[in-house]
Design an enzyme around this catalytic site. Structure first.
Site, PDB file in Angstrom:
ATOM      1  N   GLU A 320       0.863  -1.188   0.000  1.00  0.00           N
ATOM      2  CA  GLU A 320       0.000   0.000   0.000  1.00  0.00           C
ATOM      3  C   GLU A 320       0.897   1.235   0.000  1.00  0.00           C
ATOM      4  OE1 GLU A 320      -2.922   2.417   3.081  1.00  0.00           O
ATOM      5  OE2 GLU A 320      -2.992   0.211   3.104  1.00  0.00           O
ATOM      6  N   GLU A 325      -2.797  11.687   2.863  1.00  0.00           N
ATOM      7  CA  GLU A 325      -3.851  11.445   3.831  1.00  0.00           C
ATOM      8  C   GLU A 325      -3.945  12.675   4.726  1.00  0.00           C
ATOM      9  OE1 GLU A 325      -4.213   7.038   5.233  1.00  0.00           O
ATOM     10  OE2 GLU A 325      -2.098   7.604   5.353  1.00  0.00           O
TER      11      GLU A 325
END
Length: 453
Positions: A320, A325
């Site tokens: 990932e 974010e």
């Protein structure tokens, strides 16, 4: 009168003869010393060479010891950039030699492709970075670049001898750029006799993008993920809808998280889209230009997951990469793999700080990116390097968990805005936009997603 004039004339002639005889020998003894080695010396700082005369017992002095020094035997050493003279004396005789000291040849270490330093979509241009080794005595450097090795070079000036790199921005995507460097110094800006070696780098070429300039989602590229799916592994509160929580505005996709009161209960909805099974990518420069949501308890994210062809065990073994974010006050960039998840299945990740707060990421658009090669993942924000995941430093055993099967195969994109849960934190109405007493909204703006090769 005639006799007197004749006598005077004879006396004058005699005097002239006597003068000539008396001075003739001194002309031959006043000849200058003859330099037989090094009448003109050209040195680099730190280099040495000789200046010499035939006569023994001569003395040597420098007119400027900061530029060059000279030994008793006539060895001249360059100390600083400039020009000076070496004076040679023996008795009343002397000679001078000119010394020119220049900076040494520059050692060009690397020329790399670092993306763009611009945060605006309209001004996206390629940026390369040249790095060299500091040259003693230099007060600056000339950096030359061109699109062919033997073509016309453009010159950039770097002031400061201690500086050892330069970013050249505003370049076109696609071409290969060739770079060479010279050092300069002194009042007259004397340069190195030679250029550094020439190094080159190919700038990125746009491979794929979604600019979101239309008025609907391109479902040939994106798929809606629907539902709650047990909180998506983070105890999240939102239910993802198929198109009810997006809009297109001023060339951006807008994901709209909503908080709605229905019958005394609060419902949370949002959007999550992915390119899985439609568009996957392996290596390159990936960029997401976005302005995050600002509501307390929201979690704006632009990230990538392995497509399942790396490690069949699935997440996190298949990898990932979290390009951006923004949640719970922070804006990290993150990777997940077996090596960083073997202690905690959900949260054993490796974070890199963007230097932004959630509030800052919601105030303006920023370009979040990665440069992903077969050896490392470099994280960037607005073209500035923020952290580098480089598993080459691990042992062979750990490398298997840190890279192989995790980051050596294709990935797909995900864009979403989660609400609540482990990472986003407690939800409140702070920062949300009030639509009415029962409905609050927030907004996650995505200007584009781009992939360069």
């Amino acid at each position: 009168m005639k006799i007197t004039k004749k006598i005077a004339s004879v006396v004058l002639v005699a005097a002239m003869v006597v003068t000539t005889v008396a001075t003739a020998p001194t002309v031959t003894t006043q000849a200058k010393l003859k330099i037989v080695v090094g009448k003109k010396l050209a040195l680099s700082v730190g280099e040495s060479d000789f200046v010499m005369v035939k006569e023994k017992g001569a003395t040597y002095t420098s007119s400027n010891k900061k530029i060059a020094t000279v030994s008793k035997k006539g060895e001249v050493t360059g100390k600083g950039v400039g020009t000076c003279k070496i004076v040679i004396k023996k008795g009343s005789d002397k000679a001078t030699a000119k010394v020119t000291v220049k900076p040494g040849k520059v050692k060009l270490k690397s020329v790399t492709n670092v993306g763009s330093v611009s945060a605006t979509s309209a001004a996206q241009k390629a940026t390369i970075k040249a790095t060299w080794k500091k040259v003693k005595g230099a007060s600056g450097y000339y950096v030359y670049y061109a699109t062919s090795k033997n073509g016309k070079y453009t010159k950039k000036t770097v002031k400061g001898g201690k500086k050892t790199s330069l970013k050249i921005s505003g370049l076109a995507y696609g071409p290969t750029y060739f770079v060479k460097v010279k050092a300069f110094g002194g009042k007259k800006k004397l340069t190195s006799d030679e250029y550094s070696k020439v190094l080159s780098v190919k700038t990125w070429t746009l491979n794929w993008s979604d600019e979101f300039n239309g008025n609907k989602l391109d479902t040939s590229v994106w798929t809606y993920e629907i539902g709650n799916k047990d909180g998506w592994g983070n105890q999240e509160s939102e239910y993802y809808t198929a198109g009810d929580n997006i809009k297109f505005e001023n060339g951006s996709l807008v994901i709209i998280p909503r908080m709605k009161t229905v019958g005394g209960e609060t419902e949370y909805t949002s959007t999550r889209i992915k390119t899985a099974d439609k568009k996957t990518f392996k290596y390159g420069k990936m960029e997401i230009r976005a302005k995050a949501s600002k509501g307390t308890g929201t979690w704006s994210a632009g990230w990538m997951l392995g497509d399942g062809t790396g490690d069949s065990r699935g997440w996190p073994y298949d990898g990932e990469i979290d390009i951006m974010e923004s949640m719970n006050g922070k804006v990290p960039q993150t990777i997940h793999c077996e090596y960083y998840n073997n202690q905690s299945w959900s949260h054993g990740n490796k974070n890199y700080s963007t230097g932004l707060s959630q509030a800052q990421s919601a105030q303006a658009y920023h370009t979040y990116g990665i440069i992903w090669t077969d050896k490392y993942i470099q994280f960037t924000v607005d073209g500035v390097n923020k952290g580098k995941y480089d598993p080459s430093r691990y042992t062979a055993k750990n490398y298997e968990m840190a890279w192989k099967g995790a980051f050596d195969h294709p990935f797909f994109f995900i864009l979403n805005c989660a609400i609540g849960g482990n990472a986003a934190g407690k939800v409140s109405k702070e920062g949300w936009t009030k639509i009415n007493d029962n409905l609050y909204e927030d907004y996650f703006y995505i200007d584009y997603v781009r992939v360069y090769k």
